[in-house]
Design an enzyme around this catalytic site. Structure first.
Site, mmCIF file in Angstrom:
data_model
loop_
_atom_site.group_PDB
_atom_site.id
_atom_site.type_symbol
_atom_site.label_atom_id
_atom_site.label_comp_id
_atom_site.label_asym_id
_atom_site.label_seq_id
_atom_site.Cartn_x
_atom_site.Cartn_y
_atom_site.Cartn_z
ATOM 1 N N CYS A 103 11.009 -3.286 9.744
ATOM 2 C CA CYS A 103 10.062 -2.622 10.650
ATOM 3 C C CYS A 103 8.667 -3.252 10.620
ATOM 4 C CB CYS A 103 9.958 -1.133 10.306
ATOM 5 S SG CYS A 103 11.508 -0.229 10.517
ATOM 6 N N CYS A 136 11.540 4.157 9.311
ATOM 7 C CA CYS A 136 12.989 4.364 9.179
ATOM 8 C C CYS A 136 13.417 4.946 7.834
ATOM 9 C CB CYS A 136 13.722 3.047 9.427
ATOM 10 S SG CYS A 136 13.584 1.904 8.046
ATOM 11 N N MET A 166 0.845 -1.195 0.000
ATOM 12 C CA MET A 166 0.000 0.000 0.000
ATOM 13 C C MET A 166 0.882 1.248 0.000
ATOM 14 S SD MET A 166 -3.245 -0.744 2.481
ATOM 15 C CE MET A 166 -3.933 0.903 2.361
ATOM 16 N N GLU A 218 -6.651 -3.047 -7.948
ATOM 17 C CA GLU A 218 -6.934 -3.876 -6.761
ATOM 18 C C GLU A 218 -7.155 -5.346 -7.146
ATOM 19 O OE1 GLU A 218 -6.404 -2.586 -3.961
ATOM 20 O OE2 GLU A 218 -7.021 -0.477 -3.965
ATOM 21 N N GLY A 235 2.169 3.602 -4.844
ATOM 22 C CA GLY A 235 1.846 4.347 -6.059
ATOM 23 C C GLY A 235 1.275 3.493 -7.177
HETATM 24 P P1 ADP Z 1 -1.260 2.422 -3.878
HETATM 25 O O1 ADP Z 1 -2.294 2.274 -4.985
HETATM 26 O O2 ADP Z 1 -0.011 1.630 -4.140
HETATM 27 O O3 ADP Z 1 -1.834 2.168 -2.505
HETATM 28 P P2 ADP Z 1 -1.499 5.245 -4.402
HETATM 29 O O4 ADP Z 1 -1.201 5.427 -5.853
HETATM 30 O O5 ADP Z 1 -2.956 5.212 -3.994
HETATM 31 O O6 ADP Z 1 -0.753 3.918 -3.872
HETATM 32 O O7 ADP Z 1 -0.816 6.388 -3.525
HETATM 33 C C1 ADP Z 1 0.531 6.756 -3.669
HETATM 34 C C2 ADP Z 1 0.725 8.021 -2.859
HETATM 35 O O8 ADP Z 1 0.596 7.725 -1.480
HETATM 36 C C3 ADP Z 1 2.081 8.663 -2.948
HETATM 37 O O9 ADP Z 1 2.244 9.461 -4.103
HETATM 38 C C4 ADP Z 1 2.091 9.539 -1.716
HETATM 39 O O10 ADP Z 1 1.428 10.765 -1.966
HETATM 40 C C5 ADP Z 1 1.227 8.762 -0.736
HETATM 41 N N1 ADP Z 1 1.939 8.119 0.374
HETATM 42 C C6 ADP Z 1 1.417 7.989 1.625
HETATM 43 N N2 ADP Z 1 2.266 7.322 2.429
HETATM 44 C C7 ADP Z 1 3.375 7.044 1.699
HETATM 45 C C8 ADP Z 1 4.622 6.360 1.988
HETATM 46 N N3 ADP Z 1 4.878 5.847 3.190
HETATM 47 N N4 ADP Z 1 5.514 6.232 0.990
HETATM 48 C C9 ADP Z 1 5.255 6.764 -0.232
HETATM 49 N N5 ADP Z 1 4.119 7.404 -0.554
HETATM 50 C C10 ADP Z 1 3.165 7.556 0.386
HETATM 51 ZN ZN ZN Z 2 11.769 0.537 8.275
#
Ligand code: ADP
Ligand code: ZN
Length: 195
Positions: free
Chosen positions: A186, A148, A17, A89, A20
């Site tokens: 982690c 981290c 998750m 998904e 991106g």
């Molecule tokens: P996914 O579909 O893989 O869940 P999304 O495309 O919905 O991902 O979301 C990606 C976005 O989530 C990133 O561009 C950033 O804005 C946000 N984000 C939130 N937490 C993190 C994290 N720990 N690392 C990177 N991006 C994060």
């Molecule tokens: Zn970590």
């Protein structure tokens, strides 16, 4: 990258998750739409993250999507003149989605799929591993570990701030759980055998 012509193919986007996946799927869909290609986007009905008729990313971008229950519905719903079929998904579909993606690619469509490669326990998630093996192109994305700053490859599930247990159900739609991206070190799962 070798460009495939005169046939369909499968391209897969996978990771934890927040890595991106939806953003990348939406980016590829938009580019195809700009090029006047016909695109159909699907998602499993179980994913009610933001709105039932869209695929949305955590940073707010979205595209319209058709929710489907049974992956086989897509075989009837995809039009012959559709260039690109995008499915987000993917992990929430049953194993039949693998054959559906192969069939759509065989019919000549470019099939873009995105999904979680691992569940909150770190185990392989549903049909995604097999799709990764079958796809012509695979793109693994990473988030940033919120603990981290290392490579975020795992999805941490927290229930009231406490790491979820290995025996918890894999799909908990609507539950009061929180997810965050973490690295291999982690990532915590209560009761996991190798801990
Ligand atoms: P996914 O579909 O893989 O869940 P999304 O495309 O919905 O991902 O979301 C990606 C976005 O989530 C990133 O561009 C950033 O804005 C946000 N984000 C939130 N937490 C993190 C994290 N720990 N690392 C990177 N991006 C994060
Ligand atoms: Zn970590």
């Amino acid at each position: 990258m070798y460009i495939i012509q005169n046939s369909g193919w499968i391209e897969a986007i996978a990771g934890p998750m927040y890595c991106g996946k939806s953003e990348e799927l939406i980016r590829r869909v938009r580019r195809a739409q700009i090029a006047k290609q016909k695109v159909q986007v699907f998602k499993p009905t179980i994913d009610d993250r933001f709105h039932s008729n869209t695929v949305a990313s955590h940073d707010g971008s979205k595209v319209e999507a058709i929710p489907v229950d049974d992956p086989r519905e897509m075989l009837n719903r995809v039009d012959r003149d559709t260039d690109v079929v995008a499915i987000d998904e993917l992990q929430f579909f049953d194993q039949a989605v693998v054959g559906v993606c192969e069939e759509l690619a065989d019919r000549g469509h470019r099939v873009i799929v995105a999904g979680l490669d691992r569940d909150f326990r770190g185990e392989l998630f549903g049909p995604v591993p097999e799709i990764l093996a079958r796809a012509e192109y695979v793109h693994k994305l990473h988030a940033i570990c919120v603990r981290c700053g290392s490579l975020g490859t795992r999805t941490q599930r927290l229930i009231e701030g406490i790491p979820a247990a290995y025996t918890d159900p894999v799909i908990m739609v609507g539950a009061q759980e929180v997810y965050e991206a973490r690295c291999r070190n982690c990532h915590e799962v209560r009761g996991r055998k190798r801990d």
